[in-house]
Design a protein around this motif. Structure first.
Motif, PDB file in Angstrom:
ATOM      1  N   GLY A  42     -42.055  -4.531 -19.919  1.00 39.48           N
ATOM      2  CA  GLY A  42     -41.574  -5.354 -18.811  1.00 39.48           C
ATOM      3  C   GLY A  42     -40.089  -5.639 -18.918  1.00 39.48           C
ATOM      4  N   PHE A  43     -39.622  -5.829 -20.152  1.00 37.36           N
ATOM      5  CA  PHE A  43     -38.185  -6.057 -20.354  1.00 37.36           C
ATOM      6  C   PHE A  43     -37.379  -4.866 -19.852  1.00 37.36           C
ATOM      7  CE2 PHE A  43     -34.227  -5.830 -22.696  1.00 37.36           C
ATOM      8  CZ  PHE A  43     -33.757  -7.135 -22.633  1.00 37.36           C
ATOM      9  N   VAL A  44     -37.822  -3.671 -20.222  1.00 34.66           N
ATOM     10  CA  VAL A  44     -37.128  -2.449 -19.801  1.00 34.66           C
ATOM     11  C   VAL A  44     -37.273  -2.242 -18.292  1.00 34.66           C
ATOM     12  CG1 VAL A  44     -37.049   0.064 -20.045  1.00 34.66           C
ATOM     13  CG2 VAL A  44     -37.458  -1.376 -22.055  1.00 34.66           C
ATOM     14  N   PHE A  45     -38.497  -2.412 -17.791  1.00 31.03           N
ATOM     15  CA  PHE A  45     -38.798  -2.158 -16.381  1.00 31.03           C
ATOM     16  C   PHE A  45     -38.020  -3.088 -15.455  1.00 31.03           C
ATOM     17  CE2 PHE A  45     -41.642  -2.861 -12.661  1.00 31.03           C
ATOM     18  CZ  PHE A  45     -41.662  -1.567 -12.162  1.00 31.03           C
ATOM     19  N   PHE A  46     -38.141  -4.396 -15.682  1.00 32.14           N
ATOM     20  CA  PHE A  46     -37.473  -5.354 -14.808  1.00 32.14           C
ATOM     21  C   PHE A  46     -35.961  -5.315 -14.979  1.00 32.14           C
ATOM     22  CE2 PHE A  46     -41.742  -7.139 -14.679  1.00 32.14           C
ATOM     23  CZ  PHE A  46     -41.855  -7.478 -13.335  1.00 32.14           C
ATOM     24  N   GLY A  47     -35.517  -5.150 -16.219  1.00 36.04           N
ATOM     25  CA  GLY A  47     -34.076  -5.066 -16.445  1.00 36.04           C
ATOM     26  C   GLY A  47     -33.465  -3.871 -15.749  1.00 36.04           C
ATOM     27  N   SER A  48     -34.144  -2.725 -15.828  1.00 33.64           N
ATOM     28  CA  SER A  48     -33.646  -1.504 -15.193  1.00 33.64           C
ATOM     29  C   SER A  48     -33.637  -1.643 -13.672  1.00 33.64           C
ATOM     30  CB  SER A  48     -34.513  -0.306 -15.593  1.00 33.64           C
ATOM     31  OG  SER A  48     -34.484  -0.105 -16.982  1.00 33.64           O
ATOM     32  N   CYS A  49     -34.734  -2.172 -13.139  1.00 29.84           N
ATOM     33  CA  CYS A  49     -34.837  -2.314 -11.679  1.00 29.84           C
ATOM     34  C   CYS A  49     -33.805  -3.297 -11.139  1.00 29.84           C
ATOM     35  CB  CYS A  49     -36.246  -2.760 -11.295  1.00 29.84           C
ATOM     36  SG  CYS A  49     -37.491  -1.486 -11.532  1.00 29.84           S
ATOM     37  N   GLU A  50     -33.643  -4.427 -11.806  1.00 28.58           N
ATOM     38  CA  GLU A  50     -32.666  -5.409 -11.349  1.00 28.58           C
ATOM     39  C   GLU A  50     -31.243  -4.862 -11.486  1.00 28.58           C
ATOM     40  OE1 GLU A  50     -33.209  -8.063  -9.773  1.00 28.58           O
ATOM     41  OE2 GLU A  50     -35.307  -8.508 -10.140  1.00 28.58           O
ATOM     42  N   GLY A  51     -30.990  -4.147 -12.586  1.00 29.33           N
ATOM     43  CA  GLY A  51     -29.671  -3.540 -12.772  1.00 29.33           C
ATOM     44  C   GLY A  51     -29.377  -2.492 -11.717  1.00 29.33           C
ATOM     45  N   PHE A  52     -30.388  -1.697 -11.385  1.00 31.15           N
ATOM     46  CA  PHE A  52     -30.231  -0.651 -10.376  1.00 31.15           C
ATOM     47  C   PHE A  52     -29.967  -1.268  -9.005  1.00 31.15           C
ATOM     48  CE2 PHE A  52     -32.069   2.707  -7.545  1.00 31.15           C
ATOM     49  CZ  PHE A  52     -31.113   3.684  -7.815  1.00 31.15           C
ATOM     50  N   LYS A  53     -30.665  -2.376  -8.709  1.00 32.25           N
ATOM     51  CA  LYS A  53     -30.444  -3.048  -7.428  1.00 32.25           C
ATOM     52  C   LYS A  53     -29.021  -3.589  -7.330  1.00 32.25           C
ATOM     53  CE  LYS A  53     -34.002  -5.908  -7.280  1.00 32.25           C
ATOM     54  NZ  LYS A  53     -34.942  -6.915  -6.717  1.00 32.25           N
ATOM     55  N   LYS A  54     -28.479  -4.100  -8.448  1.00 30.69           N
ATOM     56  CA  LYS A  54     -27.107  -4.601  -8.443  1.00 30.69           C
ATOM     57  C   LYS A  54     -26.130  -3.462  -8.164  1.00 30.69           C
ATOM     58  CE  LYS A  54     -27.703  -8.553 -11.578  1.00 30.69           C
ATOM     59  NZ  LYS A  54     -27.194  -9.587 -10.642  1.00 30.69           N
ATOM     60  N   ILE A  55     -26.392  -2.297  -8.747  1.00 29.50           N
ATOM     61  CA  ILE A  55     -25.515  -1.141  -8.513  1.00 29.50           C
ATOM     62  C   ILE A  55     -25.565  -0.724  -7.052  1.00 29.50           C
ATOM     63  CG2 ILE A  55     -25.219   1.323  -9.023  1.00 29.50           C
ATOM     64  CD1 ILE A  55     -26.223   0.713 -11.868  1.00 29.50           C
ATOM     65  N   LEU A  56     -26.767  -0.703  -6.477  1.00 33.58           N
ATOM     66  CA  LEU A  56     -26.929  -0.314  -5.062  1.00 33.58           C
ATOM     67  C   LEU A  56     -26.200  -1.290  -4.135  1.00 33.58           C
ATOM     68  CD1 LEU A  56     -30.682   0.790  -4.774  1.00 33.58           C
ATOM     69  CD2 LEU A  56     -28.639   2.240  -4.689  1.00 33.58           C
ATOM     70  N   HIS A  57     -26.237  -2.566  -4.503  1.00 31.97           N
ATOM     71  CA  HIS A  57     -25.607  -3.586  -3.674  1.00 31.97           C
ATOM     72  C   HIS A  57     -24.119  -3.771  -4.006  1.00 31.97           C
ATOM     73  CE1 HIS A  57     -29.870  -5.433  -3.248  1.00 31.97           C
ATOM     74  NE2 HIS A  57     -29.667  -4.469  -2.361  1.00 31.97           N
ATOM     75  N   GLY A  58     -23.636  -3.003  -4.963  1.00 26.62           N
ATOM     76  CA  GLY A  58     -22.223  -3.063  -5.298  1.00 26.62           C
ATOM     77  C   GLY A  58     -21.832  -4.266  -6.116  1.00 26.62           C
ATOM     78  N   ASP A  59     -22.831  -4.877  -6.812  1.00 30.66           N
ATOM     79  CA  ASP A  59     -22.525  -6.052  -7.651  1.00 30.66           C
ATOM     80  C   ASP A  59     -22.068  -5.589  -9.016  1.00 30.66           C
ATOM     81  OD1 ASP A  59     -23.375  -7.646  -5.585  1.00 30.66           O
ATOM     82  OD2 ASP A  59     -25.440  -7.722  -6.311  1.00 30.66           O
ATOM     83  N   SER A  60     -21.355  -6.434  -9.712  1.00 34.11           N
ATOM     84  CA  SER A  60     -20.905  -6.098 -11.064  1.00 34.11           C
ATOM     85  C   SER A  60     -22.005  -6.325 -12.051  1.00 34.11           C
ATOM     86  CB  SER A  60     -19.703  -6.968 -11.440  1.00 34.11           C
ATOM     87  OG  SER A  60     -20.019  -8.331 -11.343  1.00 34.11           O
TER      88      SER A  60
END
Length: 258
Positions: free
Chosen positions: A240-258
């Motif tokens: 879950g740590f890997v899954f949620f961290g990766s998904c949230e990080g990917f969403k930030k990249i898509l939205h152009g967040d740092s």
């Protein structure tokens, strides 16, 4: 890949054959091929469904001036829909994977051929009831907790929006919520495993969810329904740590967040 052996050990602990007859510590990567094929489409279906339903629900709340205190209801409904949708891919993958983990077959090809020749396409969806009965309670527990943990941590850190919470903190929220949900839903996971492995220790085929519950309690005792709880919780919390961290990080990249 590093966490897959925990899932294999869990399956063998839950098997009616017993841990050692199901393979013990040998071949702990058996069945990995089917997971590698199905994990991406399953995860993609889940997150597309969850985010789509959640965004739709939150937009409806805002448009109708519904209080944010009902956000958890949106998260529950979204998670349930996402879990059921992901089962379209998850159940066939798990059927092949768990039969191989329990050393019932040696290759993915042999497992596929056996399922097809025995039950046809329906055979790949044996255990759907167990999967749904496990995944819906799991989602109802995990995702509201996940969102609450993120919201509380956001407030604690003094951020204006949940989206500002660092990915690794979101990952910890996902890990903790998954561990809690995983422990509580272990009995349903045992039933799901037994359905996919098909028979009890006497070789008699299970006929359904309630049949598994009745026979496991009668033949092996109530405690058997919590078989494999330790590797299950470890696997879900670390994964879950890997899954949620990766998904949230990917969403930030898509939205152009740092």
């Amino acid at each position: 890949l590093s966490l897959y052996p925990l899932d294999t050990l869990k399956t063998r602990l839950q098997s009616s054959m017993g841990f050692h007859k199901a393979g013990g510590f040998n071949g702990i990567y058996k069945g990995l091929g089917s997971v590698m094929v199905g994990s991406v489409p399953s995860a993609a279906l889940f997150w597309w469904s969850y985010d789509s339903c959640k965004n739709l629900g939150i937009s409806w709340q805002k448009n109708n001036n519904v209080s944010e205190e009902y956000d958890s209801g949106v998260h529950v409904v979204s998670a349930v829909i996402a879990e059921v949708t992901a089962c379209l891919v998850r159940v066939p993958v798990d059927n092949v994977k768990q039969k191989m983990q329990a050393h019932l077959f040696q290759t993915n090809s042999d497992t596929f051929k056996h399922i097809w020749s025995t039950d046809g396409i329906r055979g790949f969806y044996i255990g759907t009831s167990g999967t749904v009965m496990r995944d819906i309670p799991f989602a109802i527990i995990q995702f509201p907790l996940y969102e609450v943990f993120k919201k509380r941590w956001t407030l604690y850190r003094g951020y204006e929006n949940i989206a500002d919470l660092e990915s690794w903190r979101s990952a910890l929220c996902g890990s903790a919520s998954g561990a809690i949900a995983g422990a509580i839903t272990t009995p349903m996971d045992v039933v799901k495993t037994r359905l996919m492995l098909s028979t009890d220790k006497h070789g008699v085929r299970y006929t359904g969810f309630l049949d598994v519950v009745r026979r496991v309690i009668a033949q092996e005792g109530m405690s058997t329904l919590f078989s494999g709880i330790a590797p299950r919780v470890m696997w879900i919390s670390m994964g879950g740590f890997v899954f949620f961290g990766s998904c949230e990080g990917f969403k930030k990249i898509l939205h152009g967040d740092s």
